[in-house]
Design a protein around this motif. Structure first.
Motif, PDB file in Angstrom:
ATOM      1  N   LEU A  81       1.429   4.033  -3.131  1.00 56.93           N
ATOM      2  CA  LEU A  81       1.135   5.462  -3.012  1.00 56.93           C
ATOM      3  C   LEU A  81       2.402   6.298  -3.211  1.00 56.93           C
ATOM      4  O   LEU A  81       2.352   7.384  -3.784  1.00 56.93           O
ATOM      5  CB  LEU A  81       0.464   5.745  -1.673  1.00 56.93           C
ATOM      6  N   CYS A 135       0.254  10.690   5.074  1.00 58.51           N
ATOM      7  CA  CYS A 135       0.144   9.226   5.183  1.00 58.51           C
ATOM      8  C   CYS A 135       0.457   8.776   6.608  1.00 58.51           C
ATOM      9  O   CYS A 135      -0.254   7.928   7.175  1.00 58.51           O
ATOM     10  CB  CYS A 135       1.113   8.579   4.193  1.00 58.51           C
ATOM     11  N   PHE A 141      -4.684  11.938  -0.297  1.00 58.53           N
ATOM     12  CA  PHE A 141      -3.737  12.025  -1.416  1.00 58.53           C
ATOM     13  C   PHE A 141      -4.208  13.067  -2.424  1.00 58.53           C
ATOM     14  O   PHE A 141      -3.439  13.922  -2.872  1.00 58.53           O
ATOM     15  CB  PHE A 141      -3.580  10.669  -2.106  1.00 58.53           C
ATOM     16  N   ILE A 177      -2.512   9.514   8.916  1.00 56.75           N
ATOM     17  CA  ILE A 177      -3.660   8.619   8.699  1.00 56.75           C
ATOM     18  C   ILE A 177      -3.347   7.215   9.220  1.00 56.75           C
ATOM     19  O   ILE A 177      -4.086   6.654  10.033  1.00 56.75           O
ATOM     20  CB  ILE A 177      -4.044   8.571   7.203  1.00 56.75           C
ATOM     21  N   LEU A 178      -2.217   6.653   8.763  1.00 58.76           N
ATOM     22  CA  LEU A 178      -1.912   5.263   9.142  1.00 58.76           C
ATOM     23  C   LEU A 178      -1.494   5.160  10.605  1.00 58.76           C
ATOM     24  O   LEU A 178      -1.685   4.114  11.238  1.00 58.76           O
ATOM     25  CB  LEU A 178      -0.829   4.692   8.228  1.00 58.76           C
ATOM     26  N   LEU A 182      -7.192   7.813   2.862  1.00 55.94           N
ATOM     27  CA  LEU A 182      -5.951   7.873   2.068  1.00 55.94           C
ATOM     28  C   LEU A 182      -6.219   8.457   0.680  1.00 55.94           C
ATOM     29  O   LEU A 182      -5.455   9.290   0.183  1.00 55.94           O
ATOM     30  CB  LEU A 182      -5.346   6.471   1.942  1.00 55.94           C
ATOM     31  N   THR A 183      -7.322   8.069   0.050  1.00 55.92           N
ATOM     32  CA  THR A 183      -7.649   8.580  -1.285  1.00 55.92           C
ATOM     33  C   THR A 183      -7.922  10.080  -1.233  1.00 55.92           C
ATOM     34  O   THR A 183      -7.358  10.858  -2.018  1.00 55.92           O
ATOM     35  CB  THR A 183      -8.866   7.837  -1.856  1.00 55.92           C
ATOM     36  N   VAL A 192     -10.276   3.772   6.137  1.00 61.90           N
ATOM     37  CA  VAL A 192      -8.877   4.181   5.965  1.00 61.90           C
ATOM     38  C   VAL A 192      -8.585   4.418   4.480  1.00 61.90           C
ATOM     39  O   VAL A 192      -7.922   5.392   4.106  1.00 61.90           O
ATOM     40  CB  VAL A 192      -7.924   3.118   6.541  1.00 61.90           C
ATOM     41  N   LEU A 243      -7.272   0.236  -2.470  1.00 59.93           N
ATOM     42  CA  LEU A 243      -6.707   0.417  -1.120  1.00 59.93           C
ATOM     43  C   LEU A 243      -7.529  -0.334  -0.090  1.00 59.93           C
ATOM     44  O   LEU A 243      -6.982  -0.904   0.867  1.00 59.93           O
ATOM     45  CB  LEU A 243      -6.620   1.912  -0.789  1.00 59.93           C
ATOM     46  N   TRP A 255       3.130  14.314   1.388  1.00 57.94           N
ATOM     47  CA  TRP A 255       2.414  13.059   1.420  1.00 57.94           C
ATOM     48  C   TRP A 255       2.890  12.199   2.588  1.00 57.94           C
ATOM     49  O   TRP A 255       2.080  11.578   3.292  1.00 57.94           O
ATOM     50  CB  TRP A 255       2.519  12.278   0.110  1.00 57.94           C
ATOM     51  N   THR A 285       0.834  -1.212   0.000  1.00 57.66           N
ATOM     52  CA  THR A 285       0.000   0.000   0.000  1.00 57.66           C
ATOM     53  C   THR A 285       0.864   1.255   0.000  1.00 57.66           C
ATOM     54  O   THR A 285       0.678   2.159  -0.809  1.00 57.66           O
ATOM     55  CB  THR A 285      -0.909  -0.001   1.247  1.00 57.66           C
ATOM     56  N   MET A 286       1.835   1.280   0.870  1.00 53.63           N
ATOM     57  CA  MET A 286       2.671   2.485   1.014  1.00 53.63           C
ATOM     58  C   MET A 286       3.558   2.686  -0.209  1.00 53.63           C
ATOM     59  O   MET A 286       3.720   3.804  -0.708  1.00 53.63           O
ATOM     60  CB  MET A 286       3.491   2.379   2.297  1.00 53.63           C
TER      61      MET A 286
END
Ligand code: LUB
Length: 214
Positions: free
Chosen positions: A110, A205, A181, A208-209, A177-178, A173, A151, A201, A106-107
């Protein structure tokens, strides 16, 4: 390793079947040159500010040569937006081949999108055209849903392997993230021509995470 991830939401609608026969290598090259010039101009001047004459001049061809590949400016814009979205399944395949964990995938995905938004003229043009979609009188791919679906799938796998807290909601989540971003790349573009996109970013990120990782 994430299970085989299917990408829903990036369905590329069928491009107009009036497009000329692209078997000839020359025609393929010319079409790519027109797309590249149009991407630059759509990013610089937007859909309304760009004419087919501008595209012809930028690519060094006659207007007729441009119209041979794209009968209208709307269809040219549609092709650029579709090329923008075609980048992501390619990027995903390259990252899935690394056999990373779902959260690492995922990371890295992105981060790859950050690089593309920072340096890929087609990605930059597609983003601006999507913001101007109300001006473009042809159906365009729906924005955001492809990323949110992908995601969500990846983060569901991440939670299953303990990379997200059990009470984390992968869909929520993914939406964060969408949206995060989209917002970060837009603000960075307006304020700094995306020069600081990677830093901004990483900040977003992490925020959020940081709320949902184990
Ligand atoms: C992404 C943009 C800009 C979403 O998916 C999209 O449509 C997007 C263009 O519309 O950000 C976040 C990755």
């Amino acid at each position: 390793m994430a299970d085989k991830i299917t990408v829903a939401g990036w369905a590329v609608t069928s491009t107009d079947d009036r497009l000329p026969d692209l078997r000839q290598e020359r025609a393929i090259q010319t079409r790519a040159q027109v797309m590249s010039a149009a991407s630059q101009l759509f990013t610089e001047k937007g859909f309304s500010g760009t004419s087919m004459q501008d595209v012809a001049r930028r690519v060094g061809m006659t207007k007729g040569a441009v119209y041979f590949h794209f009968p209208t400016k709307e269809l040219l814009a549609k092709a650029v937006v579709e090329a923008h979205y075609a980048r992501w399944p390619e990027l995903l395949d390259s990252i899935l081949a690394l056999n990373l964990t779902p959260l690492q995938t995922t990371m890295k995905l992105l981060d790859g999108a950050v690089e593309a938004f920072h340096s890929d003229p087609v990605v930059q043009a597609g983003a601006r055209l999507q913001q101007e979609r109300s001006l473009i009188n042809v159906p365009l791919p729906q924005p955001y849903v492809g990323w949110t679906n992908l995601l969500t799938n990846l983060l569901t796998s991440a939670r299953a392997v303990g990379e997200l807290r059990p009470d984390a909601d992968p869909a929520a989540v993914a939406r964060a993230l969408t949206s995060g971003f989209f917002g970060v790349q837009h603000v960075s573009d307006v304020l700094n021509s995306r020069a600081d996109l990677a830093e901004r970013w990483n900040e977003m990120c992490g925020l959020i995470l940081g709320t949902v990782t184990a």
